[in-house]
Scaffold this motif. Structure first.
Motif, PDB file in Angstrom:
ATOM      1  N   PHE A 123      75.409   8.307  57.563  1.00  0.00           N
ATOM      2  CA  PHE A 123      76.626   7.512  57.459  1.00  0.00           C
ATOM      3  C   PHE A 123      77.417   8.036  56.266  1.00  0.00           C
ATOM      4  O   PHE A 123      76.925   8.072  55.144  1.00  0.00           O
ATOM      5  CB  PHE A 123      76.259   6.040  57.274  1.00  0.00           C
ATOM      6  N   PHE A 124      78.656   8.456  56.502  1.00  0.00           N
ATOM      7  CA  PHE A 124      79.507   9.106  55.500  1.00  0.00           C
ATOM      8  C   PHE A 124      80.670   8.174  55.189  1.00  0.00           C
ATOM      9  O   PHE A 124      81.468   7.850  56.070  1.00  0.00           O
ATOM     10  CB  PHE A 124      79.986  10.440  56.082  1.00  0.00           C
ATOM     11  N   VAL A 125      80.783   7.742  53.921  1.00  0.00           N
ATOM     12  CA  VAL A 125      81.814   6.776  53.532  1.00  0.00           C
ATOM     13  C   VAL A 125      82.802   7.422  52.564  1.00  0.00           C
ATOM     14  O   VAL A 125      82.599   8.539  52.089  1.00  0.00           O
ATOM     15  CB  VAL A 125      81.191   5.515  52.894  1.00  0.00           C
ATOM     16  N   GLY A 126      83.866   6.702  52.243  1.00  0.00           N
ATOM     17  CA  GLY A 126      84.900   7.217  51.366  1.00  0.00           C
ATOM     18  C   GLY A 126      84.483   7.259  49.912  1.00  0.00           C
ATOM     19  O   GLY A 126      83.506   6.617  49.499  1.00  0.00           O
ATOM     20  N   SER A 127      85.256   7.970  49.114  1.00  0.00           N
ATOM     21  CA  SER A 127      84.892   8.223  47.722  1.00  0.00           C
ATOM     22  C   SER A 127      85.149   7.040  46.795  1.00  0.00           C
ATOM     23  O   SER A 127      84.929   7.147  45.588  1.00  0.00           O
ATOM     24  CB  SER A 127      85.631   9.462  47.214  1.00  0.00           C
ATOM     25  N   THR A 128      85.607   5.916  47.321  1.00  0.00           N
ATOM     26  CA  THR A 128      85.697   4.682  46.544  1.00  0.00           C
ATOM     27  C   THR A 128      84.888   3.573  47.210  1.00  0.00           C
ATOM     28  O   THR A 128      85.093   2.397  46.923  1.00  0.00           O
ATOM     29  CB  THR A 128      87.158   4.225  46.400  1.00  0.00           C
ATOM     30  N   GLU A 129      83.960   3.944  48.093  1.00  0.00           N
ATOM     31  CA  GLU A 129      83.304   2.950  48.952  1.00  0.00           C
ATOM     32  C   GLU A 129      81.781   3.019  48.881  1.00  0.00           C
ATOM     33  O   GLU A 129      81.093   2.863  49.885  1.00  0.00           O
ATOM     34  CB  GLU A 129      83.777   3.141  50.400  1.00  0.00           C
ATOM     35  N   GLN A 130      81.265   3.232  47.694  1.00  0.00           N
ATOM     36  CA  GLN A 130      79.826   3.273  47.520  1.00  0.00           C
ATOM     37  C   GLN A 130      79.183   1.967  47.983  1.00  0.00           C
ATOM     38  O   GLN A 130      79.685   0.880  47.700  1.00  0.00           O
ATOM     39  CB  GLN A 130      79.496   3.525  46.049  1.00  0.00           C
ATOM     40  N   ILE A 131      78.061   2.066  48.698  1.00  0.00           N
ATOM     41  CA  ILE A 131      77.316   0.881  49.141  1.00  0.00           C
ATOM     42  C   ILE A 131      76.270   0.572  48.084  1.00  0.00           C
ATOM     43  O   ILE A 131      75.361   1.376  47.837  1.00  0.00           O
ATOM     44  CB  ILE A 131      76.646   1.126  50.511  1.00  0.00           C
ATOM     45  N   PHE A 132      76.363  -0.593  47.463  1.00  0.00           N
ATOM     46  CA  PHE A 132      75.512  -0.894  46.307  1.00  0.00           C
ATOM     47  C   PHE A 132      74.110  -1.382  46.678  1.00  0.00           C
ATOM     48  O   PHE A 132      73.187  -1.267  45.887  1.00  0.00           O
ATOM     49  CB  PHE A 132      76.209  -1.903  45.396  1.00  0.00           C
ATOM     50  N   SER A 133      73.940  -1.917  47.863  1.00  0.00           N
ATOM     51  CA  SER A 133      72.603  -2.333  48.318  1.00  0.00           C
ATOM     52  C   SER A 133      72.358  -1.771  49.714  1.00  0.00           C
ATOM     53  O   SER A 133      72.270  -2.517  50.702  1.00  0.00           O
ATOM     54  CB  SER A 133      72.495  -3.859  48.335  1.00  0.00           C
ATOM     55  N   PRO A 134      72.238  -0.448  49.830  1.00  0.00           N
ATOM     56  CA  PRO A 134      72.137   0.167  51.160  1.00  0.00           C
ATOM     57  C   PRO A 134      70.911  -0.285  51.949  1.00  0.00           C
ATOM     58  O   PRO A 134      70.951  -0.323  53.180  1.00  0.00           O
ATOM     59  CB  PRO A 134      72.075   1.667  50.848  1.00  0.00           C
ATOM     60  N   GLN A 135      69.847  -0.664  51.242  1.00  0.00           N
ATOM     61  CA  GLN A 135      68.623  -1.079  51.946  1.00  0.00           C
ATOM     62  C   GLN A 135      68.840  -2.332  52.793  1.00  0.00           C
ATOM     63  O   GLN A 135      68.123  -2.557  53.769  1.00  0.00           O
ATOM     64  CB  GLN A 135      67.479  -1.308  50.934  1.00  0.00           C
ATOM     65  N   LYS A 136      69.852  -3.136  52.446  1.00  0.00           N
ATOM     66  CA  LYS A 136      70.167  -4.331  53.240  1.00  0.00           C
ATOM     67  C   LYS A 136      70.531  -3.977  54.672  1.00  0.00           C
ATOM     68  O   LYS A 136      70.367  -4.794  55.591  1.00  0.00           O
ATOM     69  CB  LYS A 136      71.335  -5.092  52.611  1.00  0.00           C
ATOM     70  N   TYR A 137      71.019  -2.756  54.859  1.00  0.00           N
ATOM     71  CA  TYR A 137      71.502  -2.331  56.176  1.00  0.00           C
ATOM     72  C   TYR A 137      70.612  -1.249  56.793  1.00  0.00           C
ATOM     73  O   TYR A 137      71.007  -0.631  57.778  1.00  0.00           O
ATOM     74  CB  TYR A 137      72.945  -1.819  56.047  1.00  0.00           C
ATOM     75  N   GLY A 138      69.447  -1.040  56.190  1.00  0.00           N
ATOM     76  CA  GLY A 138      68.542  -0.020  56.707  1.00  0.00           C
ATOM     77  C   GLY A 138      68.923   1.390  56.299  1.00  0.00           C
ATOM     78  O   GLY A 138      68.558   2.355  56.980  1.00  0.00           O
ATOM     79  N   PHE A 139      69.650   1.528  55.172  1.00  0.00           N
ATOM     80  CA  PHE A 139      70.065   2.830  54.679  1.00  0.00           C
ATOM     81  C   PHE A 139      69.335   3.185  53.391  1.00  0.00           C
ATOM     82  O   PHE A 139      68.867   2.305  52.659  1.00  0.00           O
ATOM     83  CB  PHE A 139      71.574   2.848  54.365  1.00  0.00           C
ATOM     84  N   GLU A 140      69.279   4.475  53.098  1.00  0.00           N
ATOM     85  CA  GLU A 140      68.909   4.962  51.787  1.00  0.00           C
ATOM     86  C   GLU A 140      69.901   6.052  51.400  1.00  0.00           C
ATOM     87  O   GLU A 140      70.529   6.675  52.264  1.00  0.00           O
ATOM     88  CB  GLU A 140      67.472   5.507  51.772  1.00  0.00           C
ATOM     89  N   VAL A 141      70.053   6.300  50.099  1.00  0.00           N
ATOM     90  CA  VAL A 141      71.006   7.306  49.630  1.00  0.00           C
ATOM     91  C   VAL A 141      70.503   8.696  50.029  1.00  0.00           C
ATOM     92  O   VAL A 141      69.359   9.063  49.771  1.00  0.00           O
ATOM     93  CB  VAL A 141      71.188   7.217  48.108  1.00  0.00           C
ATOM     94  N   TYR A 142      71.367   9.464  50.673  1.00  0.00           N
ATOM     95  CA  TYR A 142      71.061  10.850  51.040  1.00  0.00           C
ATOM     96  C   TYR A 142      71.742  11.808  50.073  1.00  0.00           C
ATOM     97  O   TYR A 142      71.166  12.795  49.637  1.00  0.00           O
ATOM     98  CB  TYR A 142      71.523  11.111  52.474  1.00  0.00           C
ATOM     99  N   ASP A 143      72.991  11.517  49.743  1.00  0.00           N
ATOM    100  CA  ASP A 143      73.774  12.256  48.755  1.00  0.00           C
ATOM    101  C   ASP A 143      74.886  11.305  48.336  1.00  0.00           C
ATOM    102  O   ASP A 143      75.009  10.206  48.882  1.00  0.00           O
ATOM    103  CB  ASP A 143      74.341  13.558  49.357  1.00  0.00           C
ATOM    104  N   THR A 144      75.709  11.703  47.363  1.00  0.00           N
ATOM    105  CA  THR A 144      76.787  10.825  46.928  1.00  0.00           C
ATOM    106  C   THR A 144      77.754  10.555  48.082  1.00  0.00           C
ATOM    107  O   THR A 144      78.320  11.487  48.656  1.00  0.00           O
ATOM    108  CB  THR A 144      77.553  11.466  45.763  1.00  0.00           C
ATOM    109  N   PHE A 145      77.849   9.255  48.455  1.00  0.00           N
ATOM    110  CA  PHE A 145      78.693   8.775  49.550  1.00  0.00           C
ATOM    111  C   PHE A 145      78.154   9.148  50.932  1.00  0.00           C
ATOM    112  O   PHE A 145      78.883   9.052  51.932  1.00  0.00           O
ATOM    113  CB  PHE A 145      80.150   9.235  49.394  1.00  0.00           C
ATOM    114  N   PHE A 146      76.910   9.545  51.003  1.00  0.00           N
ATOM    115  CA  PHE A 146      76.198   9.760  52.271  1.00  0.00           C
ATOM    116  C   PHE A 146      74.936   8.910  52.276  1.00  0.00           C
ATOM    117  O   PHE A 146      74.192   8.895  51.294  1.00  0.00           O
ATOM    118  CB  PHE A 146      75.814  11.236  52.453  1.00  0.00           C
TER     119      PHE A 146
END
Length: 230
Positions: free
Chosen positions: A203-226
């Motif tokens: 999941f690739f988001v915008g450069s002002t749209e960091q997800i602060f609790s990605p685990q809530k949605y089943g995500f983990e940080v892959y790279d900055t804004f990915f």
């Protein structure tokens, strides 16, 4: 936003937003005009280029290491620069016959412009001379995206807050639109995106749209804004 819509409401002769709302619900042309004024269609090819370099050199090889056919969604695609950028990047790795790119937006006028694939030179300021040579044809002060790139993208109307989400995606790109939503709406949209993704997809988001609790949605940080679906 309020200033934009107030001027439009007054231009159409309505004294308050209640009466204006009733009118646009009943009149599709007024609704189209309202949506066109409300949506802010600012885009360009390779917007925030360094993030697209991460996509090209890290994310795409990672995804292609798992499967040879990719399903991609460019959500809130505006006038089409983003999905066409994705197609140009992917064409360096695999045949575009092996890629399904869905591009969606709320704004029908923006989608019509996207399908045409004709852009002013200012939209190409981040495009390298080589990519410009390979994928664009100059028409006066405008540039048209090559037919092979245009044909690889399917454009459809979609409302992120109201419509059902398609599924089975390996990459979802939704950039520079979540900043316009409330926190409650963001939570619903992130959850819907997560459910629309395959495991280990990105999941690739915008450069002002960091997800602060990605685990809530089943995500983990892959790279900055990915973010990777786990």
């Amino acid at each position: 936003m309020k200033r934009r819509l107030t001027s439009l409401r007054e231009k159409r002769g309505y004294n308050n937003f209640g009466s204006y709302y009733e009118a646009i619900v009943e009149n599709s042309s007024l609704m189209d005009e309202f949506l066109d004024r409300m949506t802010i269609n600012v885009s360009e090819f390779y917007r925030n280029r360094k993030r697209f370099e991460v996509l090209e050199h890290k994310v795409i090889p990672y995804l292609l290491g798992k499967k040879k056919r990719l399903k991609i969604w460019s959500a809130a695609c505006s006038t089409g620069e983003e999905p066409y950028t994705l197609a140009m990047i992917l064409s360096r790795y695999i045949s575009l016959d092996q890629v399904d790119i869905l591009a969606t937006d709320l704004d029908r006028n923006a989608l019509d412009r996207a399908k045409e694939g004709l852009y002013h030179e200012r939209s190409l300021k981040e495009v390298t001379p080589q990519v410009k040579h390979n994928h664009f044809t100059k028409e006066g002060s405008y540039y048209r995206v090559g037919k092979d790139i245009r044909d690889s993208v399917t454009f459809k109307e979609h409302n992120l807050l109201a419509d059902n989400y398609p599924g089975g995606f390996d990459l979802i790109v939704c950039r520079n639109v979540m900043i316009y939503f409330t926190e409650q709406a963001k939570q619903v949209i992130y959850q819907n995106f997560s459910q629309a993704m395959n495991e280990e997809s990105i999941f690739f988001v915008g450069s002002t749209e960091q997800i602060f609790s990605p685990q809530k949605y089943g995500f983990e940080v892959y790279d900055t804004f990915f973010y990777k679906k786990v």
